[in-house]
Design a protein around this motif. Sequence first.
Motif, mmCIF file in Angstrom:
data_model
loop_
_atom_site.group_PDB
_atom_site.id
_atom_site.type_symbol
_atom_site.label_atom_id
_atom_site.label_comp_id
_atom_site.label_asym_id
_atom_site.label_seq_id
_atom_site.Cartn_x
_atom_site.Cartn_y
_atom_site.Cartn_z
ATOM 1 N N GLY A 6 9.854 12.085 -5.004
ATOM 2 C CA GLY A 6 9.328 11.087 -5.912
ATOM 3 C C GLY A 6 9.769 9.675 -5.589
ATOM 4 N N GLU A 7 10.436 9.473 -4.467
ATOM 5 C CA GLU A 7 10.906 8.149 -4.064
ATOM 6 C C GLU A 7 10.057 7.643 -2.898
ATOM 7 O OE1 GLU A 7 13.424 6.160 -5.268
ATOM 8 O OE2 GLU A 7 13.686 7.576 -6.902
ATOM 9 N N GLY A 8 10.299 6.416 -2.516
ATOM 10 C CA GLY A 8 9.597 5.835 -1.382
ATOM 11 C C GLY A 8 8.321 5.143 -1.795
ATOM 12 N N LEU A 9 7.527 4.811 -0.813
ATOM 13 C CA LEU A 9 6.297 4.075 -1.076
ATOM 14 C C LEU A 9 5.365 4.786 -2.047
ATOM 15 C CD1 LEU A 9 5.695 2.796 2.547
ATOM 16 C CD2 LEU A 9 5.929 1.348 0.526
ATOM 17 N N GLU A 10 5.259 6.101 -1.922
ATOM 18 C CA GLU A 10 4.353 6.849 -2.786
ATOM 19 C C GLU A 10 4.663 6.668 -4.272
ATOM 20 O OE1 GLU A 10 6.024 8.203 -0.228
ATOM 21 O OE2 GLU A 10 4.476 8.792 1.194
ATOM 22 N N ALA A 11 5.913 6.410 -4.604
ATOM 23 C CA ALA A 11 6.314 6.219 -5.997
ATOM 24 C C ALA A 11 5.700 4.950 -6.589
ATOM 25 C CB ALA A 11 7.839 6.151 -6.108
ATOM 26 N N PHE A 12 5.238 4.036 -5.741
ATOM 27 C CA PHE A 12 4.668 2.768 -6.203
ATOM 28 C C PHE A 12 3.142 2.745 -6.194
ATOM 29 C CE2 PHE A 12 8.944 1.496 -4.803
ATOM 30 C CZ PHE A 12 9.373 0.828 -5.942
ATOM 31 N N LEU A 13 2.493 3.862 -5.904
ATOM 32 C CA LEU A 13 1.028 3.886 -5.891
ATOM 33 C C LEU A 13 0.479 3.369 -7.214
ATOM 34 C CD1 LEU A 13 0.254 7.175 -3.979
ATOM 35 C CD2 LEU A 13 -0.548 4.887 -3.370
ATOM 36 N N GLY A 14 -0.484 2.458 -7.133
ATOM 37 C CA GLY A 14 -1.104 1.875 -8.312
ATOM 38 C C GLY A 14 -0.366 0.680 -8.888
ATOM 39 N N GLU A 15 0.767 0.310 -8.300
ATOM 40 C CA GLU A 15 1.565 -0.807 -8.807
ATOM 41 C C GLU A 15 1.566 -1.961 -7.805
ATOM 42 O OE1 GLU A 15 5.281 0.009 -10.726
ATOM 43 O OE2 GLU A 15 4.927 2.170 -10.525
ATOM 44 N N THR A 16 1.801 -3.160 -8.311
ATOM 45 C CA THR A 16 1.935 -4.326 -7.445
ATOM 46 C C THR A 16 3.326 -4.316 -6.827
ATOM 47 O OG1 THR A 16 0.404 -5.614 -8.791
ATOM 48 C CG2 THR A 16 1.897 -6.852 -7.348
ATOM 49 N N ILE A 17 3.349 -4.339 -5.503
ATOM 50 C CA ILE A 17 4.618 -4.338 -4.783
ATOM 51 C C ILE A 17 4.652 -5.498 -3.795
ATOM 52 C CG2 ILE A 17 4.893 -1.846 -4.980
ATOM 53 C CD1 ILE A 17 4.293 -1.733 -1.913
ATOM 54 N N THR A 18 5.827 -5.762 -3.283
ATOM 55 C CA THR A 18 6.028 -6.725 -2.204
ATOM 56 C C THR A 18 6.674 -5.993 -1.050
ATOM 57 O OG1 THR A 18 6.297 -8.530 -3.775
ATOM 58 C CG2 THR A 18 7.156 -8.888 -1.554
ATOM 59 N N VAL A 19 6.131 -6.208 0.146
ATOM 60 C CA VAL A 19 6.720 -5.607 1.344
ATOM 61 C C VAL A 19 7.222 -6.726 2.251
ATOM 62 C CG1 VAL A 19 5.462 -3.428 1.279
ATOM 63 C CG2 VAL A 19 4.438 -5.350 2.428
ATOM 64 N N PHE A 20 8.467 -6.619 2.645
ATOM 65 C CA PHE A 20 9.076 -7.564 3.571
ATOM 66 C C PHE A 20 8.931 -6.954 4.959
ATOM 67 C CE2 PHE A 20 12.334 -9.867 0.666
ATOM 68 C CZ PHE A 20 11.436 -9.890 -0.373
ATOM 69 N N LEU A 22 8.405 -7.629 9.465
ATOM 70 C CA LEU A 22 9.083 -8.291 10.571
ATOM 71 C C LEU A 22 8.864 -9.802 10.574
ATOM 72 C CD1 LEU A 22 8.212 -5.699 13.355
ATOM 73 C CD2 LEU A 22 10.354 -5.924 12.091
ATOM 74 N N ASN A 23 7.653 -10.257 10.276
ATOM 75 C CA ASN A 23 7.356 -11.689 10.318
ATOM 76 C C ASN A 23 6.913 -12.270 8.988
ATOM 77 O OD1 ASN A 23 7.822 -12.186 13.139
ATOM 78 N ND2 ASN A 23 5.985 -11.003 13.532
ATOM 79 N N TYR A 24 6.258 -11.492 8.158
ATOM 80 C CA TYR A 24 5.692 -12.007 6.914
ATOM 81 C C TYR A 24 6.021 -11.095 5.748
ATOM 82 C CZ TYR A 24 2.958 -14.961 10.021
ATOM 83 O OH TYR A 24 2.592 -15.867 10.971
ATOM 84 N N PHE A 25 5.767 -11.593 4.561
ATOM 85 C CA PHE A 25 5.838 -10.790 3.335
ATOM 86 C C PHE A 25 4.410 -10.626 2.846
ATOM 87 C CE2 PHE A 25 10.065 -13.003 1.942
ATOM 88 C CZ PHE A 25 10.698 -12.515 3.065
ATOM 89 N N TYR A 26 4.132 -9.470 2.270
ATOM 90 C CA TYR A 26 2.817 -9.196 1.680
ATOM 91 C C TYR A 26 3.032 -8.691 0.268
ATOM 92 C CZ TYR A 26 1.302 -9.352 6.530
ATOM 93 O OH TYR A 26 1.081 -9.747 7.819
ATOM 94 N N THR A 27 2.080 -8.974 -0.602
ATOM 95 C CA THR A 27 2.136 -8.470 -1.963
ATOM 96 C C THR A 27 0.737 -8.038 -2.374
ATOM 97 O OG1 THR A 27 2.926 -8.949 -4.196
ATOM 98 C CG2 THR A 27 1.825 -10.749 -3.046
ATOM 99 N N GLY A 28 0.651 -7.027 -3.208
ATOM 100 C CA GLY A 28 -0.630 -6.519 -3.686
ATOM 101 C C GLY A 28 -0.437 -5.175 -4.351
ATOM 102 N N VAL A 29 -1.540 -4.631 -4.853
ATOM 103 C CA VAL A 29 -1.495 -3.312 -5.492
ATOM 104 C C VAL A 29 -1.565 -2.254 -4.399
ATOM 105 C CG1 VAL A 29 -2.637 -1.743 -7.095
ATOM 106 C CG2 VAL A 29 -2.586 -4.204 -7.575
ATOM 107 N N LEU A 30 -0.565 -1.395 -4.366
ATOM 108 C CA LEU A 30 -0.510 -0.325 -3.365
ATOM 109 C C LEU A 30 -1.521 0.757 -3.740
ATOM 110 C CD1 LEU A 30 0.955 0.846 -0.867
ATOM 111 C CD2 LEU A 30 2.515 1.965 -2.463
ATOM 112 N N ILE A 31 -2.552 0.924 -2.897
ATOM 113 C CA ILE A 31 -3.587 1.920 -3.200
ATOM 114 C C ILE A 31 -3.646 3.054 -2.183
ATOM 115 C CG2 ILE A 31 -4.992 0.303 -4.518
ATOM 116 C CD1 ILE A 31 -6.896 0.190 -2.067
ATOM 117 N N GLY A 32 -2.872 2.952 -1.106
ATOM 118 C CA GLY A 32 -2.871 4.019 -0.119
ATOM 119 C C GLY A 32 -1.606 3.999 0.727
ATOM 120 N N VAL A 33 -1.169 5.197 1.108
ATOM 121 C CA VAL A 33 0.034 5.353 1.937
ATOM 122 C C VAL A 33 -0.187 6.532 2.870
ATOM 123 C CG1 VAL A 33 2.492 5.902 1.964
ATOM 124 C CG2 VAL A 33 1.563 4.569 0.076
#
Length: 81
Positions: A6-20, A22-33
């Motif tokens: 229940g941990e990891g990226l899959e735990a955030f499906l459907g939620e707005t997350i931020t990913v740091f 190598l070069n940039y940060f991205y944010t958005g609703v995680l809809i697939g992993v």
Amino acid sequence: LTCLNGEGLEAFLGETITVFCLNYFYTGVLIGVNSTFIKLRGAKIVYETGELCSGDWKDAQPLPYDWYVMVRCIESFGKLK
């Protein structure tokens, strides 16, 4: 190592997350992993964060469509905003 069910990226499906990455940060609703990439809806690329606890990005530019980020480039992830 302990398996964290229940941990990891899959735990955030459907939620707005931020990913740091190598070069940039991205944010958005995680809809697939999967093992290769994640898919963000309503994604933005963050060029300048400002104060991380402020609630707003100083400079985040919307991307025109759903956006894919390679898992191998992700350094960390979570909910910030």
